[in-house]
Design an enzyme around this catalytic site. Structure first.
Site, PDB file in Angstrom:
ATOM      1  N   ASP A  12       0.853  -1.182   0.000  1.00 12.36           N
ATOM      2  CA  ASP A  12       0.000   0.000   0.000  1.00 12.36           C
ATOM      3  C   ASP A  12       0.888   1.231   0.000  1.00 12.36           C
ATOM      4  O   ASP A  12       2.087   1.171   0.320  1.00 12.36           O
ATOM      5  CB  ASP A  12      -0.918   0.005   1.225  1.00 12.36           C
ATOM      6  CG  ASP A  12      -2.086   0.967   1.077  1.00 12.36           C
ATOM      7  OD1 ASP A  12      -2.350   1.404  -0.062  1.00 12.36           O
ATOM      8  OD2 ASP A  12      -2.733   1.287   2.083  1.00 12.36           O
ATOM      9  N   HIS A 241      30.663  -3.867 -30.728  1.00  7.26           N
ATOM     10  CA  HIS A 241      31.366  -4.048 -31.998  1.00  7.26           C
ATOM     11  C   HIS A 241      32.194  -2.812 -32.369  1.00  7.26           C
ATOM     12  O   HIS A 241      32.007  -1.724 -31.814  1.00  7.26           O
ATOM     13  CB  HIS A 241      30.360  -4.319 -33.114  1.00  7.26           C
ATOM     14  CG  HIS A 241      29.408  -3.168 -33.338  1.00  7.26           C
ATOM     15  ND1 HIS A 241      29.733  -2.036 -34.044  1.00  7.26           N
ATOM     16  CD2 HIS A 241      28.131  -2.983 -32.914  1.00  7.26           C
ATOM     17  CE1 HIS A 241      28.718  -1.203 -34.068  1.00  7.26           C
ATOM     18  NE2 HIS A 241      27.727  -1.744 -33.380  1.00  7.26           N
ATOM     19  N   GLU A 316      20.743  -5.699 -32.372  1.00  6.81           N
ATOM     20  CA  GLU A 316      20.381  -4.325 -32.032  1.00  6.81           C
ATOM     21  C   GLU A 316      18.883  -4.104 -32.216  1.00  6.81           C
ATOM     22  O   GLU A 316      18.205  -4.894 -32.893  1.00  6.81           O
ATOM     23  CB  GLU A 316      21.188  -3.351 -32.903  1.00  6.81           C
ATOM     24  CG  GLU A 316      20.932  -1.863 -32.665  1.00  6.81           C
ATOM     25  CD  GLU A 316      21.178  -1.418 -31.217  1.00  6.81           C
ATOM     26  OE1 GLU A 316      20.329  -1.716 -30.362  1.00  6.81           O
ATOM     27  OE2 GLU A 316      22.208  -0.767 -30.965  1.00  6.81           O
TER      28      GLU A 316
END
Length: 435
Positions: A12, A241, A316
């Site tokens: 809560d 990369h 990607e």
């Protein structure tokens, strides 16, 4: 078919002013109603909705800290809004709630959860904790957990078909940043055994968070203020990369498949040389299927003598119609679409993939790699977005953290995953091998 519930989380939150001074409370119980853990915290100025989400997140973190990942859990709250949104029946429309909803959903995926609305009077334990936290803040104090008894509490089930009044509505708020709240555990809970999730994001209550270091210090047996792990870590060495023609011109490069430039090949070779030496002891190489990543991975393979494995989910993000364009070009041609994409991880570029979708598949790839290579050192060759996602998950950071990280070409980052503790970030954007 009725599924047996193993654990119950009641949460809560409240705001005295909406927005106003706010706080949350959460309690974790076993199937017999015995209290296993409590959490509560004052969160400054916020709305009811924010406080309720923060209570849910705290409850799930407290449950995760007990080492019961994968358990059958019933989450009970008196917030119709949060329950319906987490169950997927209502869309999270308020931008300020989306990061909290995403964080809660990420934690929820680590359990099997049933979402249950309960009347406010049946959520009295969590409500009391929230008020205790707000009262403590009003006195200039921090909430302190009282002794927890293990006696079962009376917690009548919700009657079939019971519907709450729709009193919760999204509203503007002053969001409050939140570290994990104090959590109290019973002695029985503290002694539980289990697997708290080697691939987990976030911090275990009462335990260590995350620590960034350098990739050159590679003792994987536990470190910092964390207790030593009972097993050697699974290390993911995250290698971006090398350079491509699109990266030279700072153009969006997703599923388009450019090869490395001569500079990119040299960067890959420099990274490979580094990873072939001590202290890395690389045992596995996994790569994205895209050419620029595969070329980088093959350079590492040539130096280490290892085979290259391909995982399609390490690719990607698909930038759709934005592929090959610069940010300025996109801003000029798709201004509304770009604004929506930056504001909401569920929004995809035209014809592309959303960050939320990317996050889901990257999590799946991580889980597969870690499970298949427990205790090993794994080079993962990928791209900006997947690597940032993995770092964000490990830190337990919100989605907007993606915009607060920078990754250079051919940089190295490192994350350790422990079978009995949180993931630990050891390095980020390390380019020492390129200098």
């Amino acid at each position: 078919m009725t599924v047996a519930v193993e654990f119950i989380v009641e949460a809560d939150g409240g705001s005295r002013g909406n927005p106003g001074p706010a706080g949350y409370g959460a309690v974790v119980k076993d199937d017999a109603g015995r209290v296993l853990a409590e959490a509560a915290e004052s969160i400054g100025t916020a709305t009811n909705n924010v406080a309720e989400y923060r209570g849910l997140i705290a409850g799930l973190r407290a449950l995760l800290a007990l080492g019961v990942e994968g358990g059958q859990v019933e989450v009970r709250m008196d917030s119709k809004l949060v329950i319906e949104q987490m169950a997927g029946r209502w869309k999270v429309k308020h931008e300020g709630l989306r990061p909290l909803a995403l964080e809660a959903a990420g934690l929820a995926r680590r359990f099997r959860i049933t979402w249950t609305w309960i009347p406010r009077e049946r959520n009295s334990h969590a409500d009391r904790l929230a008020n205790e936290a707000m009262d403590a803040a009003a006195r200039g104090e921090t909430w302190q957990a009282s002794a927890i008894t293990s006696a079962p509490e009376s917690a009548p089930a919700v009657e079939p078909g019971a519907e709450p009044p729709n009193t919760d509505a999204p509203s503007l708020f002053d969001d409050a940043s939140g570290a994990p709240a104090p959590v109290a555990q019973t002695p029985a809970a503290a002694g539980r055994t289990g697997t708290p999730g080697a691939t987990g994001a976030g911090t275990a209550a009462g335990g260590a968070g995350t620590a960034a270091g350098t990739a050159t210090s590679h003792d994987r047996r536990g470190h910092g203020w964390m207790p030593r792990a009972t097993r050697v870590a699974t290390s993911l060495l995250l290698l971006r990369h090398g350079q491509t023609p699109l990266s030279v011109e700072k153009r969006f490069s997703g599923l388009g498949d450019p090869s490395l430039t001569s500079t990119g090949l040299a960067q890959a070779e420099a990274a490979a040389l580094r990873l072939s030496r001590q202290p890395y002891e690389v045992e596995v190489i996994v790569t994205s299927p895209l050419a620029r990543a595969r070329q980088t991975a093959e350079a590492v393979a040539a130096r280490t003598g290892l085979a290259v494995l391909v995982d399609d989910d390490l690719r990607e993000t698909d930038f759709g119609e934005w592929e090959g364009h610069t940010f300025a070009e996109i801003q000029q041609r798709w201004p509304r679409e770009l604004a929506a994409w930056l504001a909401d991880p569920d929004v995809a570029p035209p014809g592309g993939e959303s960050f939320a979708s990317t996050a889901r598949r990257v999590e799946q790839a991580r889980d597969r790699v870690v499970k298949a290579n427990e205790g090993r050192s794994v080079v993962v060759v990928s791209h900006v977005t997947p690597i940032k996602m993995l770092v964000r998950f490990a830190l337990g950071a919100p989605p907007e953290a993606l915009y607060r990280m920078h990754l250079d070409l051919a940089c190295l980052s490192a994350i350790d995953y422990y079978a009995d503790g949180p993931a630990v970030v050891r390095a980020l954007n390390d380019t020492a091998h390129l200098s």
